[in-house]
Design a protein around this motif. Structure first.
Motif, PDB file in Angstrom:
ATOM      1  N   PRO A   5       0.904  -1.207   0.240  1.00 45.93           N
ATOM      2  CA  PRO A   5       0.097  -0.001   0.041  1.00 45.93           C
ATOM      3  C   PRO A   5       0.789   1.321  -0.012  1.00 45.93           C
ATOM      4  N   PHE A   6       2.178   1.297   0.421  1.00 47.63           N
ATOM      5  CA  PHE A   6       2.912   2.273   0.409  1.00 47.63           C
ATOM      6  C   PHE A   6       3.286   2.673  -0.986  1.00 47.63           C
ATOM      7  N   MET A   7       3.145   2.118  -2.096  1.00 49.38           N
ATOM      8  CA  MET A   7       3.544   2.584  -3.468  1.00 49.38           C
ATOM      9  C   MET A   7       2.499   3.351  -3.959  1.00 49.38           C
ATOM     10  N   SER A   8       1.308   3.415  -3.067  1.00 49.48           N
ATOM     11  CA  SER A   8       0.291   4.369  -3.659  1.00 49.48           C
ATOM     12  C   SER A   8       0.536   5.856  -3.290  1.00 49.48           C
ATOM     13  N   LEU A   9       1.628   6.034  -2.473  1.00 49.80           N
ATOM     14  CA  LEU A   9       2.144   7.631  -2.010  1.00 49.80           C
ATOM     15  C   LEU A   9       2.778   7.996  -3.130  1.00 49.80           C
ATOM     16  N   PRO A  10       2.237   9.200  -3.438  1.00 52.35           N
ATOM     17  CA  PRO A  10       3.070   9.806  -4.923  1.00 52.35           C
ATOM     18  C   PRO A  10       4.602  10.227  -4.411  1.00 52.35           C
ATOM     19  N   GLY A  11       5.329   9.847  -5.359  1.00 56.01           N
ATOM     20  CA  GLY A  11       6.943  10.290  -5.012  1.00 56.01           C
ATOM     21  C   GLY A  11       7.621   9.714  -4.084  1.00 56.01           C
ATOM     22  N   ILE A  12       7.111   8.450  -3.809  1.00 64.08           N
ATOM     23  CA  ILE A  12       7.627   7.577  -2.628  1.00 64.08           C
ATOM     24  C   ILE A  12       9.259   7.057  -3.344  1.00 64.08           C
ATOM     25  N   SER A  13      10.190   7.475  -2.223  1.00 63.30           N
ATOM     26  CA  SER A  13      11.605   7.118  -2.765  1.00 63.30           C
ATOM     27  C   SER A  13      11.976   5.677  -2.097  1.00 63.30           C
ATOM     28  N   PRO A  14      12.919   4.912  -2.803  1.00 62.08           N
ATOM     29  CA  PRO A  14      13.236   3.888  -2.080  1.00 62.08           C
ATOM     30  C   PRO A  14      13.753   3.688  -0.543  1.00 62.08           C
ATOM     31  N   GLN A  15      14.255   4.849  -0.225  1.00 62.36           N
ATOM     32  CA  GLN A  15      14.760   5.146   1.249  1.00 62.36           C
ATOM     33  C   GLN A  15      13.455   5.305   2.052  1.00 62.36           C
ATOM     34  N   SER A  40      -0.457   9.709   5.107  1.00 59.28           N
ATOM     35  CA  SER A  40      -0.670  10.120   3.793  1.00 59.28           C
ATOM     36  C   SER A  40      -1.058  11.701   3.836  1.00 59.28           C
ATOM     37  N   SER A  41      -1.822  12.024   4.918  1.00 62.20           N
ATOM     38  CA  SER A  41      -2.266  13.424   4.885  1.00 62.20           C
ATOM     39  C   SER A  41      -1.640  14.361   5.579  1.00 62.20           C
ATOM     40  N   LYS A  42      -0.221  13.724   6.357  1.00 58.20           N
ATOM     41  CA  LYS A  42       0.759  14.793   6.832  1.00 58.20           C
ATOM     42  C   LYS A  42       1.897  14.676   6.000  1.00 58.20           C
ATOM     43  N   ARG A  43       2.411  13.809   5.171  1.00 54.29           N
ATOM     44  CA  ARG A  43       3.366  13.587   4.326  1.00 54.29           C
ATOM     45  C   ARG A  43       3.578  14.613   3.152  1.00 54.29           C
ATOM     46  N   ARG A  44       4.791  15.268   3.191  1.00 52.34           N
ATOM     47  CA  ARG A  44       5.178  16.073   2.197  1.00 52.34           C
ATOM     48  C   ARG A  44       5.835  15.296   0.974  1.00 52.34           C
ATOM     49  N   ASN A  45       5.382  15.396  -0.113  1.00 52.77           N
ATOM     50  CA  ASN A  45       5.888  14.758  -1.463  1.00 52.77           C
ATOM     51  C   ASN A  45       7.035  15.451  -1.786  1.00 52.77           C
ATOM     52  N   PRO A  46       8.371  14.736  -2.017  1.00 53.67           N
ATOM     53  CA  PRO A  46       9.639  15.448  -2.333  1.00 53.67           C
ATOM     54  C   PRO A  46       9.474  16.155  -3.841  1.00 53.67           C
ATOM     55  N   ASP A  47       8.456  15.844  -4.427  1.00 54.14           N
ATOM     56  CA  ASP A  47       8.441  16.170  -5.781  1.00 54.14           C
ATOM     57  C   ASP A  47       7.519  17.666  -5.638  1.00 54.14           C
ATOM     58  N   ASP A  48       6.870  17.910  -4.616  1.00 56.42           N
ATOM     59  CA  ASP A  48       6.203  19.178  -4.403  1.00 56.42           C
ATOM     60  C   ASP A  48       7.201  20.076  -3.483  1.00 56.42           C
ATOM     61  N   MET A  49       8.222  19.430  -2.929  1.00 52.37           N
ATOM     62  CA  MET A  49       9.156  20.243  -1.965  1.00 52.37           C
ATOM     63  C   MET A  49       9.962  21.221  -3.003  1.00 52.37           C
ATOM     64  N   ILE A  50      10.113  20.638  -4.318  1.00 49.14           N
ATOM     65  CA  ILE A  50      11.201  21.278  -5.249  1.00 49.14           C
ATOM     66  C   ILE A  50      10.280  22.680  -5.558  1.00 49.14           C
ATOM     67  N   LEU A  51       9.023  22.426  -5.729  1.00 46.73           N
ATOM     68  CA  LEU A  51       8.094  23.645  -6.161  1.00 46.73           C
ATOM     69  C   LEU A  51       8.184  24.701  -5.053  1.00 46.73           C
ATOM     70  N   TYR A 101      11.245  15.462   7.378  1.00 48.68           N
ATOM     71  CA  TYR A 101       9.833  15.621   7.785  1.00 48.68           C
ATOM     72  C   TYR A 101       8.906  14.575   7.746  1.00 48.68           C
ATOM     73  N   ASN A 102       9.161  13.954   6.782  1.00 52.32           N
ATOM     74  CA  ASN A 102       8.250  12.729   6.645  1.00 52.32           C
ATOM     75  C   ASN A 102       8.625  11.427   7.705  1.00 52.32           C
ATOM     76  N   GLN A 103      10.053  11.688   8.265  1.00 52.91           N
ATOM     77  CA  GLN A 103      10.178  10.457   9.380  1.00 52.91           C
ATOM     78  C   GLN A 103       9.652  11.076  10.767  1.00 52.91           C
ATOM     79  N   LYS A 104       9.454  12.662  10.745  1.00 54.14           N
ATOM     80  CA  LYS A 104       8.725  12.785  12.155  1.00 54.14           C
ATOM     81  C   LYS A 104       7.307  12.545  11.775  1.00 54.14           C
ATOM     82  N   MET A 105       6.680  12.519  10.759  1.00 55.85           N
ATOM     83  CA  MET A 105       5.412  12.295  10.675  1.00 55.85           C
ATOM     84  C   MET A 105       5.009  10.980  10.735  1.00 55.85           C
ATOM     85  N   VAL A 106       6.016   9.935  10.198  1.00 56.58           N
ATOM     86  CA  VAL A 106       5.821   8.367  10.413  1.00 56.58           C
ATOM     87  C   VAL A 106       5.802   8.382  12.058  1.00 56.58           C
ATOM     88  N   PHE A 107       6.723   8.650  12.768  1.00 49.89           N
ATOM     89  CA  PHE A 107       6.609   8.673  14.197  1.00 49.89           C
ATOM     90  C   PHE A 107       5.222   9.113  14.818  1.00 49.89           C
TER      91      PHE A 107
END
Length: 118
Positions: A5-15, A40-51, A101-107
């Motif tokens: 189900p994690f593959m549904s997250l947009p822009g997810i990296s292998p890390q 998924s509601s708290k997460r920041r997409n790395p692709d959006d971060m560049i914007l 940021y996403n690591q903090k949101m995972v916690f």
């Protein structure tokens, strides 16, 4: 991996994928769905971060405010992104900003799921 189900997250990296897999080891299907909904509601997409980092050239500190670093955001705001040098560095390191940021949101999401099962 593709059924995860994690593959549904947009822009997810292998890390990030590996981090999520290890953090949710032993979760039931219901716990995993609850976690994914919260995360998924708290997460920041790395692709959006560049914007957001590019917009940081016009709205100083935007990327820092969005990742919860209020103090750095205020500093960037009043120093024009540390004379644009900090904004350029953020642009280069946008993936690590998002991952930290996403690591903090995972916690936080894990804590919310665990509290819901008490």
């Amino acid at each position: 991996m593709f059924d995860s189900p994690f593959m549904s997250l947009p822009g997810i990296s292998p890390q990030e994928y590996a981090y999520l897999q290890s953090a949710t080891t032993g979760f039931s299907e219901q716990q995993l769905r609850a976690f994914l909904m919260i995360y998924s509601s708290k997460r920041r997409n790395p692709d959006d971060m560049i914007l957001y980092c590019i917009l940081g050239f016009f709205v100083f500190g935007l990327s820092r405010f969005l990742v919860g670093q209020i103090g750095m955001g205020i500093l960037y705001f009043f120093t024009a992104g540390l004379c644009f040098i900090g904004t350029i560095i953020d642009l280069i390191n946008h993936k690590s900003l998002a991952f930290e940021y996403n690591q903090k949101m995972v916690f936080e999401s894990l804590q919310m799921v665990k509290m819901g099962n008490l």
